[in-house]
Design a protein around this motif. Structure first.
Motif, PDB file in Angstrom:
ATOM      1  N   LYS A 120       0.845  -1.200   0.000  1.00 10.76           N
ATOM      2  CA  LYS A 120       0.000   0.000   0.000  1.00 10.76           C
ATOM      3  C   LYS A 120       0.874   1.241   0.000  1.00 10.76           C
ATOM      4  CE  LYS A 120      -3.800   0.738   0.248  1.00 10.76           C
ATOM      5  NZ  LYS A 120      -4.204   1.991   0.686  1.00 10.76           N
ATOM      6  N   ALA A 140       0.020   3.938  -1.666  1.00  8.77           N
ATOM      7  CA  ALA A 140      -0.812   5.128  -1.919  1.00  8.77           C
ATOM      8  C   ALA A 140      -0.865   6.027  -0.684  1.00  8.77           C
ATOM      9  CB  ALA A 140      -2.230   4.688  -2.288  1.00  8.77           C
ATOM     10  N   VAL A 148      -3.363   7.714   0.980  1.00  8.53           N
ATOM     11  CA  VAL A 148      -4.832   7.760   1.033  1.00  8.53           C
ATOM     12  C   VAL A 148      -5.261   8.912   1.937  1.00  8.53           C
ATOM     13  CG1 VAL A 148      -6.899   6.392   1.514  1.00  8.53           C
ATOM     14  CG2 VAL A 148      -4.754   5.241   0.916  1.00  8.53           C
ATOM     15  N   ASP A 157      -7.047  10.743   4.726  1.00  2.00           N
ATOM     16  CA  ASP A 157      -7.631  10.261   5.989  1.00  2.00           C
ATOM     17  C   ASP A 157      -9.011  10.874   6.221  1.00  2.00           C
ATOM     18  OD1 ASP A 157      -5.498   8.638   6.776  1.00  2.00           O
ATOM     19  OD2 ASP A 157      -4.353  10.397   7.411  1.00  2.00           O
ATOM     20  N   THR A 191     -12.150   8.779   6.465  1.00  4.76           N
ATOM     21  CA  THR A 191     -12.288   7.730   5.447  1.00  4.76           C
ATOM     22  C   THR A 191     -11.974   6.396   6.141  1.00  4.76           C
ATOM     23  OG1 THR A 191      -9.962   7.951   4.880  1.00  4.76           O
ATOM     24  CG2 THR A 191     -11.521   9.217   3.551  1.00  4.76           C
ATOM     25  N   THR A 192     -12.222   5.315   5.467  1.00  2.00           N
ATOM     26  CA  THR A 192     -11.841   4.005   6.032  1.00  2.00           C
ATOM     27  C   THR A 192     -10.333   3.860   5.934  1.00  2.00           C
ATOM     28  OG1 THR A 192     -13.878   3.154   5.119  1.00  2.00           O
ATOM     29  CG2 THR A 192     -12.254   1.509   5.800  1.00  2.00           C
ATOM     30  N   ASP A 193      -9.702   3.363   6.982  1.00  3.47           N
ATOM     31  CA  ASP A 193      -8.272   3.041   6.884  1.00  3.47           C
ATOM     32  C   ASP A 193      -8.178   1.694   6.163  1.00  3.47           C
ATOM     33  OD1 ASP A 193      -5.628   2.177   7.250  1.00  3.47           O
ATOM     34  OD2 ASP A 193      -5.413   3.460   9.009  1.00  3.47           O
ATOM     35  N   ILE A 194      -7.827   1.770   4.880  1.00  3.42           N
ATOM     36  CA  ILE A 194      -7.848   0.564   4.027  1.00  3.42           C
ATOM     37  C   ILE A 194      -6.892  -0.495   4.573  1.00  3.42           C
ATOM     38  CG2 ILE A 194      -7.535  -0.301   1.670  1.00  3.42           C
ATOM     39  CD1 ILE A 194      -7.960   2.619   0.703  1.00  3.42           C
ATOM     40  N   LEU A 195      -5.677  -0.068   4.867  1.00  5.86           N
ATOM     41  CA  LEU A 195      -4.650  -1.021   5.284  1.00  5.86           C
ATOM     42  C   LEU A 195      -5.012  -1.672   6.612  1.00  5.86           C
ATOM     43  CD1 LEU A 195      -2.013  -2.159   4.331  1.00  5.86           C
ATOM     44  CD2 LEU A 195      -0.807  -0.250   5.355  1.00  5.86           C
ATOM     45  N   PHE A 214       3.306   1.674   3.776  1.00  6.79           N
ATOM     46  CA  PHE A 214       4.259   2.769   3.685  1.00  6.79           C
ATOM     47  C   PHE A 214       3.875   3.773   4.771  1.00  6.79           C
ATOM     48  CE2 PHE A 214       7.005   2.869  -0.157  1.00  6.79           C
ATOM     49  CZ  PHE A 214       6.701   1.610  -0.637  1.00  6.79           C
ATOM     50  N   ALA A 215       4.853   4.411   5.361  1.00 10.19           N
ATOM     51  CA  ALA A 215       4.531   5.434   6.356  1.00 10.19           C
ATOM     52  C   ALA A 215       5.242   6.716   5.982  1.00 10.19           C
ATOM     53  CB  ALA A 215       4.961   4.977   7.738  1.00 10.19           C
ATOM     54  N   ALA A 216       4.462   7.727   5.711  1.00  7.87           N
ATOM     55  CA  ALA A 216       5.037   9.045   5.423  1.00  7.87           C
ATOM     56  C   ALA A 216       5.089   9.795   6.749  1.00  7.87           C
ATOM     57  CB  ALA A 216       4.145   9.777   4.425  1.00  7.87           C
ATOM     58  N   LYS A 225       2.670   2.030  13.440  1.00 12.62           N
ATOM     59  CA  LYS A 225       1.725   1.731  12.350  1.00 12.62           C
ATOM     60  C   LYS A 225       1.795   0.254  11.973  1.00 12.62           C
ATOM     61  CE  LYS A 225       1.509   6.343  10.398  1.00 12.62           C
ATOM     62  NZ  LYS A 225       1.978   7.289   9.405  1.00 12.62           N
ATOM     63  N   LYS A 254      -1.590  -1.836  12.452  1.00 12.60           N
ATOM     64  CA  LYS A 254      -2.332  -2.262  11.253  1.00 12.60           C
ATOM     65  C   LYS A 254      -2.089  -3.738  10.928  1.00 12.60           C
ATOM     66  CE  LYS A 254      -2.302   2.450   9.386  1.00 12.60           C
ATOM     67  NZ  LYS A 254      -2.666   3.290   8.271  1.00 12.60           N
TER      68      LYS A 254
HETATM   69  N1  CTP Z   1      -3.556   4.001   4.573  1.00 11.30           N
HETATM   70  C1  CTP Z   1      -4.696   3.384   4.139  1.00 11.30           C
HETATM   71  N2  CTP Z   1      -5.898   4.000   4.281  1.00 11.30           N
HETATM   72  C2  CTP Z   1      -5.992   5.205   4.862  1.00 11.30           C
HETATM   73  C3  CTP Z   1      -4.813   5.857   5.308  1.00 11.30           C
HETATM   74  C4  CTP Z   1      -3.616   5.219   5.151  1.00 11.30           C
HETATM   75  O1  CTP Z   1      -4.619   2.270   3.601  1.00 11.30           O
HETATM   76  N3  CTP Z   1      -7.177   5.786   4.971  1.00 11.30           N
HETATM   77  C5  CTP Z   1      -2.272   3.294   4.404  1.00 11.30           C
HETATM   78  C6  CTP Z   1      -1.322   3.990   3.456  1.00 11.30           C
HETATM   79  O2  CTP Z   1      -1.502   3.523   2.145  1.00 11.30           O
HETATM   80  C7  CTP Z   1       0.039   3.582   4.025  1.00 11.30           C
HETATM   81  C8  CTP Z   1      -0.215   3.413   5.508  1.00 11.30           C
HETATM   82  O3  CTP Z   1      -1.625   3.280   5.643  1.00 11.30           O
HETATM   83  O4  CTP Z   1       0.474   2.340   3.537  1.00 11.30           O
HETATM   84  C9  CTP Z   1       0.239   4.564   6.338  1.00 11.30           C
HETATM   85  O5  CTP Z   1      -0.254   5.768   5.825  1.00 11.30           O
HETATM   86  P1  CTP Z   1       0.103   7.170   6.502  1.00 11.30           P
HETATM   87  O6  CTP Z   1      -0.622   8.244   5.797  1.00 11.30           O
HETATM   88  O7  CTP Z   1       1.586   7.278   6.679  1.00 11.30           O
HETATM   89  O8  CTP Z   1      -0.446   6.966   7.950  1.00 11.30           O
HETATM   90  P2  CTP Z   1      -1.865   7.012   8.577  1.00 11.30           P
HETATM   91  O9  CTP Z   1      -2.204   5.633   9.019  1.00 11.30           O
HETATM   92  O10 CTP Z   1      -2.845   7.689   7.692  1.00 11.30           O
HETATM   93  O11 CTP Z   1      -1.565   7.874   9.879  1.00 11.30           O
HETATM   94  P3  CTP Z   1      -1.195   9.431  10.035  1.00 11.30           P
HETATM   95  O12 CTP Z   1      -1.728  10.114   8.798  1.00 11.30           O
HETATM   96  O13 CTP Z   1      -1.888   9.798  11.273  1.00 11.30           O
HETATM   97  O14 CTP Z   1       0.306   9.492  10.125  1.00 11.30           O
END
Ligand code: CTP
Length: 405
Positions: free
Chosen positions: A273, A275, A277, A279, A304-308, A323-325, A337, A341
């Motif tokens: 994952k 992308a 996405v 939040d 939104t739904t946290d897909i991962l 992936f974590a940004a 994370k 997850k």
């Molecule tokens: N991700 C996801 N669905 C979401 C948000 C994130 O699947 N709604 C996945 C991203 O594709 C990535 C991972 O979760 O692989 C981490 O995304 P990131 O944006 O770094 O973290 P978040 O879980 O959204 O946490 P935060 O924004 O609070 O750092």
């Protein structure tokens, strides 16, 4: 089979040059990266522009015409190729290579390369039967060069006999066989990759999104194909060409991405994952364009739904890579994370690093695994990094040994 394979076609001067044009076109259509080197004689039959258009790459014919001052063209091309095919190969080029002569761009590249070299001869039947030519071919065969035998039939010189350049379709078939994945670690495995940003609509002309370019996810998809995977790329809106050999599903919003991922989850072996996405999305999508007013505008957002996270909860046999940004406490946040997850790996990315992050061609990341390994990667191109990450992931998971790229 040919996706991303680097194939160098050396074109020498014979009437069969027209068949090489078709060969280059077919190889490029099959996803190969094709470059062409020509002799001056070949240019009497077809211009470099034709090959340039078919290969979508610069065509080389002058050893001293250095198009890129940071490299030496003939060495760069020789090192670049996975396979070199001389088509058509005249008696002259066969004689030169058999005797170590390098007096033009083609023969110089042929002497400089350590890649496998194939000759596809085409000439008059009596020339092909000439003792000197036979001697040169035998010598090259002994030295490890491979030959695609010419076929029999009407020759342009009026003779009927052996000397016709093998048909382009057949040459492509032989090249494909050469690249057949023998023991590629991801052969028979489905890999699902998400890439790019998502767009969450506010009204018909506005949306909420982020700066993700999709480059890392697209590079991961290319790497997965090269390792033999049946690759599905679920892509948010990006302006990147679709990678060859990949099934691309275009989506816009986080909700669409969620649906596409779920549809492809059950039979997936690995889900990556990459992308970014969103939040949050606007709680309401206005059906008409919102008009400006005097007051402060407020857009109410909902999660939104946290897909991962959802995939982690539904995980059976799938390997999950996130992936974590991050902008601070990069490794600690990444590990949180990974655990939260239920992931197997997470690629942690400090998006404030000037060598990495959104839009950049390069990236600098650390790969964390659930077993506690921590692998930092120095700054490198996203394409190169994608290969290393995937190789490391499948090695740690015991998917097999990497034999050949
Ligand atoms: N991700 C996801 N669905 C979401 C948000 C994130 O699947 N709604 C996945 C991203 O594709 C990535 C991972 O979760 O692989 C981490 O995304 P990131 O944006 O770094 O973290 P978040 O879980 O959204 O946490 P935060 O924004 O609070 O750092």
């Amino acid at each position: 089979m040919l996706v991303n394979k680097k194939i160098l076609i050396c074109v020498t001067g014979g009437i069969a040059v027209y068949k090489s044009v078709a060969l280059v076109s077919k190889l490029a259509q099959a996803g190969a990266d094709v470059k062409v080197v020509m002799t001056k004689s070949a240019m009497e039959f077809v211009t470099p522009l034709t090959f340039q258009a078919m290969s979508r790459n610069d065509v080389f014919f002058d050893t001293f015409d250095e198009k890129d001052s940071s490299v030496i063209a003939h060495i760069d091309l020789a090192d670049w190729a996975d396979l070199v095919v001389v088509a058509p190969a005249t008696a002259n080029v066969i004689g030169k290579v058999a005797n170590g002569i390098s007096d033009d761009m083609v023969s110089t590249v042929l002497l400089a390369t350590t890649a496998e070299v194939w000759f596809a001869p085409a000439m008059n039947v009596n020339m092909y039967g000439n003792k000197a030519v036979i001697r040169n071919i035998s010598r090259l065969a002994e030295d490890g060069y491979r030959f695609i035998e010419p076929s029999e039939g009407f020759l342009a010189c009026g003779y009927v006999g052996k000397g016709r350049l093998e048909e382009p379709e057949k040459v492509v078939e032989l090249i494909s066989e050469r690249f057949e994945p023998k023991n590629l670690p991801l052969t028979g495995k489905k890999v699902v990759i998400t890439a790019g940003p998502t767009r969450e609509r506010i009204d018909p002309v506005r949306y909420v999104s982020n700066f993700s370019s999709g480059k890392m996810g697209y590079a991961m998809a290319e790497a997965a194909v090269t390792l033999g995977a049946d690759t599905t790329l679920i892509s948010g809106p990006v302006s990147l060409p679709k990678p060859a050999g990949v099934t691309v599903i275009d989506v816009e919003s986080a909700a669409e991405m969620f649906n596409a991922v779920c549809e492809n989850y059950e039979d997936a072996s690995i889900v990556i994952k990459s992308a970014a996405v969103a939040d949050y999305r606007p709680a309401e999508i206005h059906p008409q364009k919102i008009k400006k007013g005097e007051d402060l505008a407020v857009i109410e957002l909902e999660r939104t739904t946290d897909i991962l996270k959802t995939l982690g909860e539904r995980k059976e046999k799938q390997l999950l890579v996130g992936f974590a940004a991050e902008t601070e406490n990069v490794l600690k946040n990444g590990m949180t994370k990974l655990i939260g997850k239920n992931l197997d790996f997470i690629v942690v990315n400090d998006v404030t690093d000037p060598d990495g992050g959104f839009g950049s061609e390069t990236n600098v990341v650390t790969l964390l695994s659930k077993s506690g390994t921590n692998t930092p990667y120095p700054a490198m191109s996203k394409k190169e990094l994608a290969h290393l990450l995937l190789e490391n992931i499948i090695k740690e998971e015991g998917f097999g040994v990497i034999h050949d790229r």
